[in-house]
Design a protein around this motif. Structure first.
Motif, PDB file in Angstrom:
ATOM      1  N   LYS A  82       7.850 -10.737  -0.980  1.00 56.40           N
ATOM      2  CA  LYS A  82       9.184 -10.936  -0.410  1.00 56.40           C
ATOM      3  C   LYS A  82      10.066  -9.712  -0.634  1.00 56.40           C
ATOM      4  CE  LYS A  82       9.342 -15.940  -0.683  1.00 56.40           C
ATOM      5  NZ  LYS A  82      10.009 -17.106  -1.279  1.00 56.40           N
ATOM      6  N   GLN A  83       9.949  -9.109  -1.822  1.00 59.36           N
ATOM      7  CA  GLN A  83      10.793  -7.959  -2.134  1.00 59.36           C
ATOM      8  C   GLN A  83      10.411  -6.713  -1.336  1.00 59.36           C
ATOM      9  OE1 GLN A  83      10.529  -7.717  -6.397  1.00 59.36           O
ATOM     10  NE2 GLN A  83      12.303  -9.037  -6.698  1.00 59.36           N
ATOM     11  N   VAL A  84       9.179  -6.652  -0.839  1.00 61.83           N
ATOM     12  CA  VAL A  84       8.748  -5.506  -0.036  1.00 61.83           C
ATOM     13  C   VAL A  84       9.600  -5.373   1.217  1.00 61.83           C
ATOM     14  CG1 VAL A  84       6.832  -4.604   1.358  1.00 61.83           C
ATOM     15  CG2 VAL A  84       6.391  -5.485  -0.915  1.00 61.83           C
ATOM     16  N   LYS A  85      10.080  -6.496   1.740  1.00 61.59           N
ATOM     17  CA  LYS A  85      10.866  -6.484   2.977  1.00 61.59           C
ATOM     18  C   LYS A  85      12.360  -6.342   2.723  1.00 61.59           C
ATOM     19  CE  LYS A  85       7.379  -9.280   5.235  1.00 61.59           C
ATOM     20  NZ  LYS A  85       7.005 -10.574   5.763  1.00 61.59           N
ATOM     21  N   SER A  86      12.771  -6.303   1.455  1.00 64.77           N
ATOM     22  CA  SER A  86      14.205  -6.224   1.158  1.00 64.77           C
ATOM     23  C   SER A  86      14.750  -4.839   1.511  1.00 64.77           C
ATOM     24  CB  SER A  86      14.461  -6.516  -0.318  1.00 64.77           C
ATOM     25  OG  SER A  86      14.007  -5.449  -1.121  1.00 64.77           O
ATOM     26  N   PRO A  87      15.996  -4.767   1.953  1.00 66.50           N
ATOM     27  CA  PRO A  87      16.593  -3.465   2.310  1.00 66.50           C
ATOM     28  C   PRO A  87      16.640  -2.493   1.125  1.00 66.50           C
ATOM     29  CG  PRO A  87      17.967  -5.275   3.086  1.00 66.50           C
ATOM     30  CD  PRO A  87      16.887  -5.880   2.256  1.00 66.50           C
ATOM     31  N   PHE A  89      14.445  -2.223  -1.394  1.00 62.89           N
ATOM     32  CA  PHE A  89      13.123  -1.638  -1.613  1.00 62.89           C
ATOM     33  C   PHE A  89      12.775  -0.649  -0.507  1.00 62.89           C
ATOM     34  CE2 PHE A  89       8.492  -1.575  -1.186  1.00 62.89           C
ATOM     35  CZ  PHE A  89       8.152  -1.148  -2.462  1.00 62.89           C
ATOM     36  N   ILE A  90      13.094  -0.994   0.717  1.00 60.02           N
ATOM     37  CA  ILE A  90      12.818  -0.086   1.842  1.00 60.02           C
ATOM     38  C   ILE A  90      13.588   1.226   1.654  1.00 60.02           C
ATOM     39  CG2 ILE A  90      13.106   0.235   4.331  1.00 60.02           C
ATOM     40  CD1 ILE A  90      12.502  -2.788   4.605  1.00 60.02           C
ATOM     41  N   GLU A  91      14.836   1.138   1.191  1.00 59.16           N
ATOM     42  CA  GLU A  91      15.618   2.350   0.948  1.00 59.16           C
ATOM     43  C   GLU A  91      15.000   3.191  -0.163  1.00 59.16           C
ATOM     44  OE1 GLU A  91      20.124   3.755  -0.325  1.00 59.16           O
ATOM     45  OE2 GLU A  91      19.673   1.634  -0.122  1.00 59.16           O
ATOM     46  N   LYS A  92      14.522   2.531  -1.245  1.00 61.38           N
ATOM     47  CA  LYS A  92      13.895   3.266  -2.344  1.00 61.38           C
ATOM     48  C   LYS A  92      12.646   4.004  -1.871  1.00 61.38           C
ATOM     49  CE  LYS A  92      14.964   1.301  -6.818  1.00 61.38           C
ATOM     50  NZ  LYS A  92      14.420   0.578  -7.967  1.00 61.38           N
ATOM     51  N   THR A  93      11.821   3.334  -1.056  1.00 65.00           N
ATOM     52  CA  THR A  93      10.596   3.982  -0.584  1.00 65.00           C
ATOM     53  C   THR A  93      10.896   5.093   0.409  1.00 65.00           C
ATOM     54  OG1 THR A  93      10.272   2.310   1.139  1.00 65.00           O
ATOM     55  CG2 THR A  93       9.154   1.954  -0.965  1.00 65.00           C
ATOM     56  N   THR A  94      11.969   4.938   1.176  1.00 63.34           N
ATOM     57  CA  THR A  94      12.346   5.973   2.134  1.00 63.34           C
ATOM     58  C   THR A  94      12.853   7.218   1.422  1.00 63.34           C
ATOM     59  OG1 THR A  94      12.920   4.276   3.749  1.00 63.34           O
ATOM     60  CG2 THR A  94      13.786   6.481   4.139  1.00 63.34           C
ATOM     61  N   LEU A  95      13.670   7.018   0.385  1.00 64.49           N
ATOM     62  CA  LEU A  95      14.206   8.155  -0.365  1.00 64.49           C
ATOM     63  C   LEU A  95      13.146   8.805  -1.252  1.00 64.49           C
ATOM     64  CD1 LEU A  95      17.679   6.697  -1.413  1.00 64.49           C
ATOM     65  CD2 LEU A  95      17.206   8.394   0.369  1.00 64.49           C
TER      66      LEU A  95
END
Length: 162
Positions: A82-87, A89-95
């Motif tokens: 569920k946390q993989v889709k959170s904004p 987590f997505i921001e952390k992986t993008t940065l």
């Protein structure tokens, strides 16, 4: 003897079925969720790893200040599907940075235990190669056929399994 080319449809079908079954199993039973942990002070570790303006030896020294216990880690760590889709987590992986990190215990490396485990693994691969070859071919089989079965099975045990 049946050629491999004449079996391409069953091979492809088996691959699709195994892929689908393993995907469902991994999504339903989340036993791999604990394979990688979250490093302590994840944000600070990510900042240290992502700072490309300092030399690598200083980055490694900075990581030593975090007292990360031995283990396998993923950075950033979602913790659940569920946390993989959170904004966040997505921001952390993008940065970034995004990393898999293995931390081993301090001190000189000991090769005794890994070499013993490797030897036991070699014995197991040999046992399976002998078992498969013994059941595929009867006593007195041509040595090239024995080599083909045993060699292919051992190759799978050593190369593909890892």
């Amino acid at each position: 003897m049946v050629s491999i080319m004449s079996l391409w449809i069953p091979i492809l079908l088996a691959a699709v079925l195994v892929f689908a079954a393993s995907s469902v199993i991994h999504m339903v039973f989340s036993y791999h969720n604990t394979d990688f942990g979250k490093v302590p002070a994840e944000d600070e570790v990510m900042a240290a790893l992502g700072n490309f303006s300092i030399p690598p030896d200083e980055v490694m020294a900075a990581l030593g200040n975090f007292s990360i216990p031995p283990g396998d880690y993923v950075i950033p760590c979602a913790g659940s599907h569920k946390q993989v889709k959170s904004p966040e987590f997505i921001e952390k992986t993008t940065l970034g940075p995004v990393a898999f990190l293995t931390v081993i215990p301090n001190g000189p490396p000991s090769m005794g235990k890994p070499l013993a485990q490797w030897f036991v693994y070699c014995i197991l691969v040999g046992i399976f190669a002998a078992y498969i070859t013994g059941h595929a071919l009867g006593p007195g089989a041509d040595y090239l056929a024995v080599f083909r079965f045993a060699g292919c099975t051992a190759f799978i045990g050593y190369a593909v399994a890892l």
